[in-house]
Design a protein around this motif. Sequence first.
Motif, PDB file in Angstrom:
ATOM      1  N   ARG A   1     -25.640 -35.398  53.782  1.00  0.00           N
ATOM      2  CA  ARG A   1     -24.530 -34.470  53.998  1.00  0.00           C
ATOM      3  C   ARG A   1     -24.795 -33.194  53.216  1.00  0.00           C
ATOM      4  O   ARG A   1     -25.395 -33.231  52.129  1.00  0.00           O
ATOM      5  N   SER A   2     -24.360 -32.077  53.757  1.00  0.00           N
ATOM      6  CA  SER A   2     -24.514 -30.790  53.086  1.00  0.00           C
ATOM      7  C   SER A   2     -23.178 -30.344  52.507  1.00  0.00           C
ATOM      8  O   SER A   2     -22.113 -30.681  53.043  1.00  0.00           O
ATOM      9  N   GLN A   3     -23.257 -29.583  51.428  1.00  0.00           N
ATOM     10  CA  GLN A   3     -22.067 -29.022  50.789  1.00  0.00           C
ATOM     11  C   GLN A   3     -22.257 -27.520  50.598  1.00  0.00           C
ATOM     12  O   GLN A   3     -23.345 -27.055  50.264  1.00  0.00           O
ATOM     13  N   ILE A   4     -21.196 -26.801  50.802  1.00  0.00           N
ATOM     14  CA  ILE A   4     -21.155 -25.379  50.442  1.00  0.00           C
ATOM     15  C   ILE A   4     -20.219 -25.267  49.241  1.00  0.00           C
ATOM     16  O   ILE A   4     -19.005 -25.470  49.360  1.00  0.00           O
ATOM     17  N   LEU A   5     -20.803 -24.971  48.081  1.00  0.00           N
ATOM     18  CA  LEU A   5     -20.045 -24.930  46.835  1.00  0.00           C
ATOM     19  C   LEU A   5     -19.754 -23.490  46.438  1.00  0.00           C
ATOM     20  O   LEU A   5     -20.651 -22.642  46.438  1.00  0.00           O
ATOM     21  N   THR A   6     -18.516 -23.235  46.106  1.00  0.00           N
ATOM     22  CA  THR A   6     -18.136 -21.951  45.523  1.00  0.00           C
ATOM     23  C   THR A   6     -17.971 -22.149  44.025  1.00  0.00           C
ATOM     24  O   THR A   6     -17.148 -22.958  43.590  1.00  0.00           O
ATOM     25  N   VAL A   7     -18.801 -21.457  43.244  1.00  0.00           N
ATOM     26  CA  VAL A   7     -18.811 -21.671  41.790  1.00  0.00           C
ATOM     27  C   VAL A   7     -18.524 -20.360  41.071  1.00  0.00           C
ATOM     28  O   VAL A   7     -18.806 -19.272  41.578  1.00  0.00           O
ATOM     29  N   LYS A   8     -17.961 -20.505  39.882  1.00  0.00           N
ATOM     30  CA  LYS A   8     -17.673 -19.354  39.031  1.00  0.00           C
ATOM     31  C   LYS A   8     -18.433 -19.517  37.723  1.00  0.00           C
ATOM     32  O   LYS A   8     -18.294 -20.528  37.033  1.00  0.00           O
ATOM     33  N   PHE A   9     -19.263 -18.529  37.395  1.00  0.00           N
ATOM     34  CA  PHE A   9     -20.082 -18.601  36.190  1.00  0.00           C
ATOM     35  C   PHE A   9     -19.219 -18.429  34.938  1.00  0.00           C
ATOM     36  O   PHE A   9     -18.294 -17.611  34.899  1.00  0.00           O
ATOM     37  N   LEU A  10     -19.559 -19.236  33.920  1.00  0.00           N
ATOM     38  CA  LEU A  10     -18.765 -19.258  32.698  1.00  0.00           C
ATOM     39  C   LEU A  10     -19.453 -18.601  31.511  1.00  0.00           C
ATOM     40  O   LEU A  10     -18.805 -18.361  30.493  1.00  0.00           O
ATOM     41  N   ASN A  11     -20.748 -18.311  31.620  1.00  0.00           N
ATOM     42  CA  ASN A  11     -21.465 -17.706  30.500  1.00  0.00           C
ATOM     43  C   ASN A  11     -22.607 -16.841  31.014  1.00  0.00           C
ATOM     44  O   ASN A  11     -22.869 -16.772  32.224  1.00  0.00           O
ATOM     45  N   GLY A  12     -23.288 -16.186  30.080  1.00  0.00           N
ATOM     46  CA  GLY A  12     -24.428 -15.359  30.438  1.00  0.00           C
ATOM     47  C   GLY A  12     -24.034 -14.038  31.062  1.00  0.00           C
ATOM     48  O   GLY A  12     -22.865 -13.615  31.037  1.00  0.00           O
ATOM     49  N   THR A  13     -25.023 -13.389  31.655  1.00  0.00           N
ATOM     50  CA  THR A  13     -24.800 -12.068  32.270  1.00  0.00           C
ATOM     51  C   THR A  13     -23.945 -12.142  33.524  1.00  0.00           C
ATOM     52  O   THR A  13     -23.369 -11.142  33.943  1.00  0.00           O
ATOM     53  N   LEU A  14     -23.855 -13.344  34.126  1.00  0.00           N
ATOM     54  CA  LEU A  14     -23.077 -13.498  35.358  1.00  0.00           C
ATOM     55  C   LEU A  14     -21.676 -14.043  35.094  1.00  0.00           C
ATOM     56  O   LEU A  14     -20.970 -14.412  36.039  1.00  0.00           O
ATOM     57  N   ALA A  15     -21.255 -14.111  33.843  1.00  0.00           N
ATOM     58  CA  ALA A  15     -19.955 -14.684  33.496  1.00  0.00           C
ATOM     59  C   ALA A  15     -18.835 -13.996  34.262  1.00  0.00           C
ATOM     60  O   ALA A  15     -18.742 -12.764  34.297  1.00  0.00           O
ATOM     61  N   GLY A  16     -17.982 -14.799  34.900  1.00  0.00           N
ATOM     62  CA  GLY A  16     -16.858 -14.278  35.658  1.00  0.00           C
ATOM     63  C   GLY A  16     -17.156 -14.048  37.120  1.00  0.00           C
ATOM     64  O   GLY A  16     -16.229 -13.897  37.918  1.00  0.00           O
ATOM     65  N   GLN A  17     -18.447 -14.022  37.498  1.00  0.00           N
ATOM     66  CA  GLN A  17     -18.806 -13.780  38.897  1.00  0.00           C
ATOM     67  C   GLN A  17     -18.742 -15.078  39.703  1.00  0.00           C
ATOM     68  O   GLN A  17     -18.948 -16.170  39.178  1.00  0.00           O
TER      69      GLN A  17
END
Length: 365
Positions: free
Chosen positions: A66-82
């Motif tokens: 099965r495939s999943q499309i995950l929507t994730v929010k970064f919590l640290n690093g340069t991408l935090a909040g994206q």
Amino acid sequence: MVSFKEIKWQKTTGILLILLTVLLTTFLVTEHDAFLYHEPIAKVIDVKNSSIEKQSDEFGNEDYYRSQILTVKFLNGTLAGQTKTIENKFSGSNSFDLRYYPHQQVFVRKDINTFVILGVKRDTVVAFLLVLVGTVVLFSFKKSALGPLFSVLINTICFFVATKLDVKASFGEVILIYSAVMLLFMVTTIFFVYGINRKAMVIFGASTVSCLVTLILIEIDLLMTNSSGLHFETMSYVTQSRTSIFIISILMGSIGAIMDVSGDITVSVSKIFYEDDHYDSTGIFKLAMTCGRNVVGPSVNVLFLIFMASTIPMTILFLKNGNDIIYSISMIMSLGIFQTLASAFAIVLVIPITSALLGISQRRR
């Protein structure tokens, strides 16, 4: 006037409130500690699963993907909040993959044009269980629990240091490194638990001699039989001498049971002698042997059951893929059976050694 039951209830309530506070604090801290990690960490916000694709092989084994499309929010690093979208594929058996759910925190790695999930961040569960066990042990045994807890902490540090040294060591140094670590294990465990006294010296001496004799006999056995029937190639992720790692795993897996048996005999005999001191050295030896016969069976069975439990997944996998039972046992269980027999020998050997040391100790006393 406050009754005894009310005082006891207030004390119990206070302990439970402290435990809940500590556990809640641990949960909150580990849930918001992403800034402490160098690796990118993201939280799964939304999951969309595709339809199931069933598969089967020539042996009748069935699975699905099965495939999943995950929507994730970064919590640290340069991408935090994206927020990013990541694709994940998983199977029903989860042999080499995982299914992810909302609110999970995951480690993420950036490839050329996409992101890949490396695994789940599990420090919350680990820290929660460690704090729970440590708090319950402290409240149950109070000051007497400090010694065992300190010994566990020191042994853990020693093990990680040895692992780091092992990575940089040559083949001939592996047994030397872990032998030194096992000595440290015995020293910290025995003297933190039993204190620095005659009993601790007896347990340490018996455990050391038992491990040393077992190590020598294992080396002689493997040399004389040329390791016939032992499939070292089935050991996973071993890049060093498989034989050396196997021998060390036998000793490290049985050292706890060896110290436990020796400790049970020593404490029991010491208590009996304290209450009735008419025993001579021979009487102490016979009494210790009797105690040893009563505790050796459960200890050996525990090691055997641990070994059997560890082989269940691979045994089922081999049998499900058309292999007969004899071949499956020879490939999967040969190392475990040898390990169990060697560990059982070490446990049995520590009984007369402990008994003899107790008799000598009593004679000098």
